[in-house]
Design a protein around this motif. Sequence first.
Motif, PDB file in Angstrom:
ATOM      1  N   MET A   1      13.848   8.611   2.457  1.00 13.99           N
ATOM      2  CA  MET A   1      12.823   7.949   3.272  1.00 13.99           C
ATOM      3  C   MET A   1      12.870   8.453   4.704  1.00 13.99           C
ATOM      4  O   MET A   1      11.860   8.725   5.321  1.00 13.99           O
ATOM      5  CB  MET A   1      13.036   6.432   3.230  1.00 13.99           C
ATOM      6  N   ALA A   2      14.112   8.581   5.250  1.00 15.53           N
ATOM      7  CA  ALA A   2      14.240   9.042   6.629  1.00 15.53           C
ATOM      8  C   ALA A   2      13.645  10.431   6.785  1.00 15.53           C
ATOM      9  O   ALA A   2      12.947  10.723   7.747  1.00 15.53           O
ATOM     10  CB  ALA A   2      15.713   9.035   7.050  1.00 15.53           C
ATOM     11  N   GLU A   3      13.938  11.292   5.831  1.00 14.85           N
ATOM     12  CA  GLU A   3      13.414  12.645   5.938  1.00 14.85           C
ATOM     13  C   GLU A   3      11.899  12.658   5.871  1.00 14.85           C
ATOM     14  O   GLU A   3      11.226  13.378   6.609  1.00 14.85           O
ATOM     15  CB  GLU A   3      14.012  13.491   4.802  1.00 14.85           C
ATOM     16  N   ARG A   4      11.319  11.811   4.992  1.00 15.20           N
ATOM     17  CA  ARG A   4       9.859  11.786   4.873  1.00 15.20           C
ATOM     18  C   ARG A   4       9.223  11.307   6.169  1.00 15.20           C
ATOM     19  O   ARG A   4       8.223  11.837   6.631  1.00 15.20           O
ATOM     20  CB  ARG A   4       9.444  10.859   3.734  1.00 15.20           C
ATOM     21  N   LEU A   5       9.830  10.280   6.774  1.00 19.24           N
ATOM     22  CA  LEU A   5       9.291   9.776   8.023  1.00 19.24           C
ATOM     23  C   LEU A   5       9.384  10.827   9.125  1.00 19.24           C
ATOM     24  O   LEU A   5       8.474  10.999   9.926  1.00 19.24           O
ATOM     25  CB  LEU A   5      10.038   8.510   8.450  1.00 19.24           C
ATOM     26  N   VAL A 450      12.703   6.103  13.987  1.00 16.92           N
ATOM     27  CA  VAL A 450      13.154   5.341  12.816  1.00 16.92           C
ATOM     28  C   VAL A 450      13.981   6.231  11.893  1.00 16.92           C
ATOM     29  O   VAL A 450      15.014   5.814  11.346  1.00 16.92           O
ATOM     30  CB  VAL A 450      11.943   4.748  12.077  1.00 16.92           C
ATOM     31  N   ALA A 451      13.518   7.458  11.717  1.00 17.91           N
ATOM     32  CA  ALA A 451      14.254   8.372  10.833  1.00 17.91           C
ATOM     33  C   ALA A 451      15.652   8.671  11.360  1.00 17.91           C
ATOM     34  O   ALA A 451      16.603   8.855  10.584  1.00 17.91           O
ATOM     35  CB  ALA A 451      13.458   9.668  10.676  1.00 17.91           C
ATOM     36  N   LEU A 452      15.812   8.706  12.679  1.00 20.59           N
ATOM     37  CA  LEU A 452      17.113   9.030  13.273  1.00 20.59           C
ATOM     38  C   LEU A 452      17.975   7.793  13.515  1.00 20.59           C
ATOM     39  O   LEU A 452      19.159   7.916  13.877  1.00 20.59           O
ATOM     40  CB  LEU A 452      16.898   9.769  14.602  1.00 20.59           C
ATOM     41  N   ALA A 453      17.396   6.611  13.345  1.00 22.00           N
ATOM     42  CA  ALA A 453      18.146   5.382  13.617  1.00 22.00           C
ATOM     43  C   ALA A 453      19.270   5.209  12.604  1.00 22.00           C
ATOM     44  O   ALA A 453      19.117   5.451  11.408  1.00 22.00           O
ATOM     45  CB  ALA A 453      17.194   4.185  13.580  1.00 22.00           C
TER      46      ALA A 453
END
Length: 735
Positions: A1-5, A450-453
């Motif tokens: 999910m993080a990568e997609r965001l 958000v992806a890096l959080a």
Amino acid sequence: MAERLFTRPTEPARPPRVARHGRARRVVPPPSWTVLGMLLVVLAGVLFVGAYANAAFVPDRQHTDHGQTRVPADVVDGGPILTAADGDVRSYRLPARTLALTFDDGPDPTWTPEILRVLAKYDVPATFFVMGSQVARHPGLVRDMVVAGHEIGVHTFTHPDLATLPGWRRRLEYAQTQLALASAAGVEATLVRFPYSSFANAIDDHDWPLVTEAGDLGYLTVLNDTDSLDWERPGVDRVVANAVPPGYSGAITLWHDAGGDRAQTVAALDRYIPLMKERGYRFTTVTEGLNLALAAAGIDQRAVANPPASGADRWRGTILAWAVRGADATLGLFGILFVVVGVLTIGRTVMLFVLALRHARRRRSRTWAWGPPVTDPVSVVVPAYNEKEGIAAAVRSLAGGDHPGGIEVIVVDDGSTDGTADIVDALGLSNVRVVRKPNGGKSSALNTGVALARHDLIVMVDGDTVLERDSVRRLVQPFADPQVGAVAGNVKVGNRTSLIAKWQHIEYVIGFNLDRRLYETLRCMSTVPGAIGAFRRQALRYAGGVSDDTLAEDTDITMAVGRAGWKVVYEETARAWTEAPATMGQLWKQRYRWSYGTMQAMWKHRRSLLDQGASGRYTRRCLLFLSLFGVLLPLMAPVIDLLAIYGLFFLDRTATAIAWLVMLGVQFLTAAVAFRLDREKLGVLWVLPLQQFVYRQLMYLVLLQSVVTALTGGRLGWQKLRRTGLEPAVSSGNG
């Protein structure tokens, strides 16, 4: 999910946006004040025509005799038909056993047809002295009169007391009535009867100039011999008795086919006509009776009743009739909108008082708690684009928060050109990270953060916003409830020194924070503000991340979270201080983007109205309230102001002022409740009355242009605001 965001395709939002497929989207130009001015001039003209055509009048009454000095004696002692052209004054009576039925103040859509029916029943002609404004509204009735053989005379356009008007107004009253007759029936009128006129012996110096002026204009002035006094509604028997002339003398009798309930008039005519026929009377029109009188006097002269009107007058009359009917339709529409606005305003106020107060009482209860204290670590994402004025204060307030689980701050520099990222780096705060990326818009920056959080509780804060020390801790406490997916914080205006900022402060407390209490109770929160909001990572994943489909990304993501079945709640104790626009131009840009983006979000999520389960329930409630109170009510609210201005000039000023003050009182009451719930000082409310004259109108225009932009398919740019930076002291309290 993080990568997609993190790798989500984006489109630049600042400067002007470009479509994904490479096709440039139209950027809407600033509002055209010339066009707006023209529209206001047209509207003012329509309202003026409506006010003029709807001038109130008192039914005919017997004029007071003030005594005659210059009125010729043969007029005072003469008949009810007067000619006074070029100083040649004459008066005439109808021959014996001759009656002329005359009707004033019509045509009326209810009573004129009834009177025409009685006249047709007994095959009796009559003379109708009509008001031009009523002719313009009901031209078919005048045509019916002419076709049936009745005579038409002028009773002015609006029924004023002509003696109190300047000469040009009197001539205008006659001319406009003639144009209305030309349009309705293709005829002119040679007879005139002044409003409030009576018998010949009642003419005094007050009235005599009207008679001579009308004569110079080519009119025959018609008074009456007997007054039925039907406007007093004394009973059918009394009306009949009043209209019977003494002996067997001829008479012009006065009746009314408009101006109130004329049921007694209709019933009296049905008895009067056969009664007078049995007594040997014949019925004529006024002109026919005059010709009989001229013939009896051996005068070789004949009067013409209703000569045909010219083609030019017919066209001019048609335009006049269109103007009157258009003004009536506009005022009627305004009346309907006024009722709708009143119902919506009262309904919203009642709901706010009932539900918002219940929400506040529940939160302040000693037993209230979201659940066990939330101590999970929090990631705060700050999207920043050219925020050098306020970014240092914002980041310090976030990094110094007292949340026990710890706070990581991720500042995503979205291609700033003013050194925003360098300012944050220079702070040297251990729990703050700076991420630099090319400009891609606010949604892209948020998704990157958000992806890096590192943590699952995500707080999103604008780069110009200062939080109080306990704001993050308080903001995440609702996540103790596992059904809560997003939390809206309490946004405060920090720069309250200017009048514009004070107005926005009032709006934030009433229009935003009080509304959020209501919407949480109804489970239809539409916006977690970008200035301070918190999300579960899982809720963001369900919603598909922060979308760049709209300019109101906060509304868009909130609606997506709500559709996914998560609760969206409001935590009033989590306060954030933001810098409000300081000029009207900056305010216009901000609100234009907000309102347009909200409409985009509404349109985007419209298909879920038919969804089953939580998605459909949320969307139906959310879009209903947004449509009614976010779009429809503000769009129609200017009707209140327009009718207030209209009432001050053309209606009862006292009643209008009282109604406006009552409305202002309701707003004060709502404001007082909202300020008390938010623990705000009431002193600033002294600017609330001023808000009615400038600020509200600006908001009307913003929403109107947003609707036009949406309907025409325009595309609005990001509208970046200028910032001056909040004073750090603002974050220290709730003053």
